[in-house]
Design an enzyme around this catalytic site. Structure first.
Site, PDB file in Angstrom:
ATOM      1  N   ASP A  81       0.830  -1.205   0.000  1.00  0.00           N
ATOM      2  CA  ASP A  81       0.000   0.000   0.000  1.00  0.00           C
ATOM      3  C   ASP A  81       0.875   1.270   0.000  1.00  0.00           C
ATOM      4  O   ASP A  81       1.908   1.306   0.668  1.00  0.00           O
ATOM      5  CB  ASP A  81      -0.859  -0.060   1.279  1.00  0.00           C
ATOM      6  CG  ASP A  81      -1.961   0.967   1.331  1.00  0.00           C
ATOM      7  OD1 ASP A  81      -2.463   1.373   0.264  1.00  0.00           O
ATOM      8  OD2 ASP A  81      -2.342   1.361   2.460  1.00  0.00           O
ATOM      9  N   GLU A 133      -2.911   6.379  -7.666  1.00  0.00           N
ATOM     10  CA  GLU A 133      -3.869   7.322  -7.059  1.00  0.00           C
ATOM     11  C   GLU A 133      -3.801   8.665  -7.770  1.00  0.00           C
ATOM     12  O   GLU A 133      -2.719   9.179  -8.044  1.00  0.00           O
ATOM     13  CB  GLU A 133      -3.542   7.517  -5.562  1.00  0.00           C
ATOM     14  CG  GLU A 133      -4.457   8.538  -4.871  1.00  0.00           C
ATOM     15  CD  GLU A 133      -4.180   8.654  -3.371  1.00  0.00           C
ATOM     16  OE1 GLU A 133      -3.897   7.630  -2.719  1.00  0.00           O
ATOM     17  OE2 GLU A 133      -4.239   9.782  -2.848  1.00  0.00           O
ATOM     18  N   GLY A 178      -7.370   7.855   8.452  1.00  0.00           N
ATOM     19  CA  GLY A 178      -7.470   8.102   9.893  1.00  0.00           C
ATOM     20  C   GLY A 178      -8.913   8.344  10.301  1.00  0.00           C
ATOM     21  O   GLY A 178      -9.832   8.218   9.485  1.00  0.00           O
ATOM     22  N   HIS A 205      -9.833   4.736  -0.457  1.00  0.00           N
ATOM     23  CA  HIS A 205      -8.955   4.761   0.723  1.00  0.00           C
ATOM     24  C   HIS A 205      -9.720   5.426   1.869  1.00  0.00           C
ATOM     25  O   HIS A 205     -10.785   6.007   1.669  1.00  0.00           O
ATOM     26  CB  HIS A 205      -7.681   5.556   0.412  1.00  0.00           C
ATOM     27  CG  HIS A 205      -6.695   4.777  -0.398  1.00  0.00           C
ATOM     28  ND1 HIS A 205      -5.459   4.432   0.070  1.00  0.00           N
ATOM     29  CD2 HIS A 205      -6.781   4.259  -1.639  1.00  0.00           C
ATOM     30  CE1 HIS A 205      -4.820   3.736  -0.854  1.00  0.00           C
ATOM     31  NE2 HIS A 205      -5.597   3.621  -1.917  1.00  0.00           N
ATOM     32  N   GLY A 207     -11.180   4.115   4.615  1.00  0.00           N
ATOM     33  CA  GLY A 207     -12.461   3.455   4.901  1.00  0.00           C
ATOM     34  C   GLY A 207     -12.979   3.671   6.318  1.00  0.00           C
ATOM     35  O   GLY A 207     -14.185   3.691   6.552  1.00  0.00           O
ATOM     36  N   THR A 208     -12.074   3.893   7.271  1.00  0.00           N
ATOM     37  CA  THR A 208     -12.497   4.046   8.671  1.00  0.00           C
ATOM     38  C   THR A 208     -13.412   5.258   8.838  1.00  0.00           C
ATOM     39  O   THR A 208     -13.019   6.368   8.474  1.00  0.00           O
ATOM     40  CB  THR A 208     -11.256   4.202   9.579  1.00  0.00           C
ATOM     41  OG1 THR A 208     -10.465   3.026   9.439  1.00  0.00           O
ATOM     42  CG2 THR A 208     -11.648   4.401  11.042  1.00  0.00           C
TER      43      THR A 208
END
Ligand code: 13P
Length: 280
Positions: A81, A133, A178, A205, A207-208
């Site tokens: 990653d 990206e 984050g 990206h 995902g949290t």
């Protein structure tokens, strides 16, 4: 079994779902994530970011991740990653990772394209897939930088796809790494436009903290890989803390068990939200 990420994402395109890509830092997290995937019969991706190698050296965690994938009863791709350097990307490929990301999101588009093409040329020798990206996802993978969100321009995605032929493309639609400081408002208008104009599997990206509804909506709008890191790290920490508080830790192996349990719970929760259970 260890599989190429390209195959997992192609199945996800056919089935119209997104595969969970779980960041790991040690053996306990690898065991917990794979336990959840096996129990739910789900395909998954195991990943580690280049900035994390100072805590988990690639020469140690890399072979561990590849071995765990080979031993798993479900398809597991092993992904590098946010690769920043050719040196570490090549080391991951040599170790047997079946996918690498080159993160050139900070570069001007043309430079990002040129660098990504070079990485694709290297990765092809290993039959590995490449993620890139464009635009800027906010924050940073290890929380050390507060990068501002810069949403992807759909025309850039078209140009990038045409000129690189990359296997997976991470886009920025208001997502950030984050824990979010306020509820994220994803730009589904941008996501829809990118989906309509491109064919490449898209990656989310940060995902949290994204809501289950938004995850599902993303997975139906071109997102085929969803990265989860902080949620798992936090869940592992919380699992250990509550095991101590409840007095259920009597020695090291109980502590180890609590770590595995935390990673297992986080992966299980996300696999169920992504509805990738029984997709192996
Ligand atoms: P989170 O830490 O927000 O889950 O982001 C994970 C990620 O995108 C890793 O690249």
């Amino acid at each position: 079994m260890l599989v190429n990420m390209r195959d997992l994402l192609s199945d996800a395109q056919k089935g119209n779902y997104a595969v969970g890509s779980f960041s790991v830092a040690n053996m306990e997290m690898v065991l917990g994530v794979i336990k959840a995937a096996e129990e739910l019969n789900a395909p998954i991706i195991l990943q580690i970011a280049e900035v994390r190698l100072k805590q988990s050296p690639l020469e140690i965690i890399g072979p561990l991740m590849v071995a765990a994938a080979k031993n798993a009863k479900v398809p597991v791709a092993v992904h590098f990653d946010h690769g920043k350097t050719v040196e570490k990307i090549t080391q991951a490929l040599e170790t047997g990772f079946t996918s690498v990301m080159f993160d050139g999101s900070h570069l001007p588009l043309d430079e990002n394209i040129e660098f990504t093409k070079k990485i694709i040329e290297i990765a092809r020798k290993y039959d590995a897939s490449v993620e890139a990206e464009i635009g800027c996802v906010g924050g940073s993978e290890d929380g050390s930088e507060d990068i501002a969100i810069n949403c992807t321009k759909p025309e850039d995605a078209v140009k990038f796809e045409n000129e690189t032929g990359v296997d997976a493309l991470a886009i920025a639609i208001g997502n950030a790494h984050g824990n979010y400081k306020s509820t994220p408002k994803l730009r589904f208008d941008i996501l829809s436009e990118v989906e309509q104009k491109t064919h490449t599997p898209l990656v989310l990206h940060g995902g949290t903290g994204i809501s289950p509804n938004d995850f599902v909506r993303c997975s139906k709008t071109g997102i085929k890989k969803i990265n989860i890191a902080t949620a798992t790290f936090d869940r592992v920490e919380q699992s250990v803390r509550s095991a101590y508080e409840s007095g259920s830790i009597n020695g090291y192996y109980d502590l180890q068990g609590a770590e595995v349990e935390g990673a297992y719970q986080s992966a299980k929760k996300h696999i169920l939200i992504f509805a990738t259970d029984n997709k192996a």
